[in-house]
Every structure is written in C-alpha cells, then in structure tokens.
Design a protein around this motif. Structure first.
Motif, PDB file in Angstrom:
ATOM      1  N   SER A 142     -16.285 -34.728  25.835  1.00 20.40           N
ATOM      2  CA  SER A 142     -14.993 -35.018  26.422  1.00 20.40           C
ATOM      3  C   SER A 142     -14.817 -34.295  27.752  1.00 20.40           C
ATOM      4  N   ALA A 143     -13.807 -34.728  28.493  1.00 21.50           N
ATOM      5  CA  ALA A 143     -13.552 -34.128  29.796  1.00 21.50           C
ATOM      6  C   ALA A 143     -13.096 -32.680  29.651  1.00 21.50           C
ATOM      7  N   ALA A 144     -12.308 -32.379  28.608  1.00 20.16           N
ATOM      8  CA  ALA A 144     -11.837 -31.011  28.402  1.00 20.16           C
ATOM      9  C   ALA A 144     -12.999 -30.075  28.093  1.00 20.16           C
ATOM     10  N   THR A 145     -13.944 -30.541  27.256  1.00 21.30           N
ATOM     11  CA  THR A 145     -15.113 -29.715  26.924  1.00 21.30           C
ATOM     12  C   THR A 145     -15.981 -29.484  28.150  1.00 21.30           C
ATOM     13  N   PHE A 146     -16.180 -30.535  28.928  1.00 14.07           N
ATOM     14  CA  PHE A 146     -16.983 -30.400  30.143  1.00 14.07           C
ATOM     15  C   PHE A 146     -16.332 -29.423  31.117  1.00 14.07           C
ATOM     16  N   THR A 147     -15.012 -29.492  31.266  1.00 15.28           N
ATOM     17  CA  THR A 147     -14.307 -28.574  32.161  1.00 15.28           C
ATOM     18  C   THR A 147     -14.422 -27.137  31.662  1.00 15.28           C
ATOM     19  N   ARG A 193     -17.989 -25.900  32.312  1.00 14.08           N
ATOM     20  CA  ARG A 193     -18.165 -25.648  33.748  1.00 14.08           C
ATOM     21  C   ARG A 193     -17.500 -24.329  34.164  1.00 14.08           C
ATOM     22  N   ASP A 197      -9.604 -24.082  35.101  1.00 14.54           N
ATOM     23  CA  ASP A 197      -8.585 -24.655  34.224  1.00 14.54           C
ATOM     24  C   ASP A 197      -7.735 -23.555  33.601  1.00 14.54           C
TER      25      ASP A 197
END
Length: 267
Positions: A2-7, A10, A72
């Motif tokens: 998911s985008a949250a996990t990737f963010t 990172r 984030d």
C-alpha cells in the motif's frame, strides 16, 4: 504494497541513513578529537557515546522535520517515540550500569561479582531515580511505565544538575582561568616602576623643600617691612580710626585716601 506502507518504509530508510551518518560522526569525533589520549581503550564506551549522540541528533532532526513538514506525520511520531524510549533506557539503565561495571571491574573482583554488584547498585539507582518524582506533581496518563513518567523525572534531574553545574562553573571558571587574562610582569618592568617611584618621591621632597623656603622668605620680608615702616603703620592706623569715628560711611573712604596721600607726600 500500500501507499502508506511504502511511505513509511521510505521515511524509515531516510531516518536510518541519517542515523548511520550521525553514528559514524560521533564515533570518529570521540576517537579522534574528544578523547584522543583516552587511557581506557574501551570500544563499548565509544559505541555508547556514539549511540547517545545519534539519538540526540535524531531528535533534533525530527524537530526540524516537524517544523519543515518533511516526511510523513505518522513516521515522525513513530521515530519520536522510539528515540524517546531508547534515550530514556540509555540514560537510566545503560550508562549507569556501565559506569558501575567499569568501577567494580577495576577493583579486582571476579566477573560474576562485578555483574552482581553493578546490578545491585543499578537497582538502587533506579529506585532513587523513581522516588525523586514523588515530590513533584508528576502523574501518568496511562500507566506508571509510560514515557511521561521517565521523561518528567529526567527533566527534573537534568534541570537540577544543570543549575548546580552552572552555579559551580560561574564561580570556579573565573577563579581558575583569571590568570590567563593578566599581563605578565618581568624584572625589567619592576625596575622601571621602581625608578619611577623614586623619581616621584624625589619630586615631592623637592617641592616640599621649595614650599618651605618660599614660606620662610615671605615671613622674612613681612618682618622687614614691619620693621622699616613701623611708625608709618602706627600713624595710618590712628588716622583710619579717627576718620571712621567722625565721617559717615559713604564719605569715609575718599577722605581717608586723601589724608593718607598727603601724609605720604610730606614724609
């Protein structure tokens, strides 16, 4: 993924890279600059210093990231809590225990007794550290093992120690290093000052002698003048008394001047 996990991943990679840089800098700074001639070549001491230095720099970095809105928000909050927990454990447990361990290891005790004595003193230290907060209005919002309980006590002890050390340094530092600001005085300066002192004393003595001589000369001239014109002085006083008793005040001085002038012209 998911985008949250990737963010999150990172952001963690960025934090780990910066922490690795802080750790390498702290390790090299300790080894090459801060304690270049450090007698106890303990690698664990250098690693402990570099670790605490890394956590401190990471907390400062997270403050800057919070102001500039970098990474984030959830990543910043997660790393902030991790840093606070690791810093608290390092300050309350790791550093005191290692200090106790190094102390007892130099006393000739066995390894088992060294560990036992270090753990005993560590338990007493943690108990005393915890009891310090009883005198202050420190209350946990969740449980007695919350981060607020540790940070509040660290703040109380830290501010107190900073105040004590600041007061000691404010008094001891000028007393210790004031001599560095004094100008060195050698024998040549002492000889010059001694000559100047003697010259000043001689000038004062000469002027006092001259003053006494002038006073004696003035007194001698006054006596000679009184001896030479003693009669004239008596006549002048008599004429002045007569004029003052007869003539009014505003006409007294012109008449007295004329009488004295006539008396001097005839004598």
């Amino acid at each position: 993924m998911s985008a949250a996990t990737f963010t999150f991943l990172r952001d963690e990679i960025i934090i780990l890279i910066t922490q690795a840089s802080f750790f390498a800098f702290g390790f090299l700074f300790f080894k090459a600059k801060l304690f270049r001639d450090y007698e106890v070549k303990q690698t664990l001491v250098q690693l402990t210093f570099a670790g605490i230095f890394t956590l401190s720099c990471t907390m400062f970095e997270l403050i800057i990231f919070e102001i500039m809105d970098v990474l984030d928000r959830n990543s910043r909050w997660f790393n902030w809590k991790v840093d606070l927990w690791l810093m608290s454990i390092g300050v309350i447990v790791v550093i005191p225990f290692y200090q106790f361990y190094l102390f007892f290891s130099t006393c000739g005790l066995s390894r088992r007794l060294t560990w036992l004595a270090s753990l005993t003193l560590l338990a007493g230290f943690v108990y005393g550290f915890w009891r310090i907060g009883d005198a202050f209005p420190i209350r946990a919002t969740t449980s007695w093992l919350s981060i607020e309980m540790f940070i509040s006590r660290i703040g109380v002890v830290g501010v107190t120690m900073m105040a004590v050390l600041s007061g000691f340094g404010a008094v001891n530092c000028p007393y210790t290093y004031l001599s560095y600001f004094l100008r060195p005085v050698n024998d040549h300066h002492l000889v010059q000052l001694d000559k100047h002192l003697h010259q000043t004393v001689e000038k004062i003595v000469h002027k006092k002698k001259r003053l006494v001589e002038l006073q004696l000369e003035a007194s001698r001239k006054a006596q000679q003048a009184e001896g030479a014109g003693g009669g004239g002085g008596l006549i002048n006083r008599l004429m002045t008394q007569v004029v003052r008793s007869v003539v009014p005040g505003k006409d007294r001085e012109p008449l007295l001047g004329k009488l004295l002038d006539g008396y001097r012209s005839t004598h």
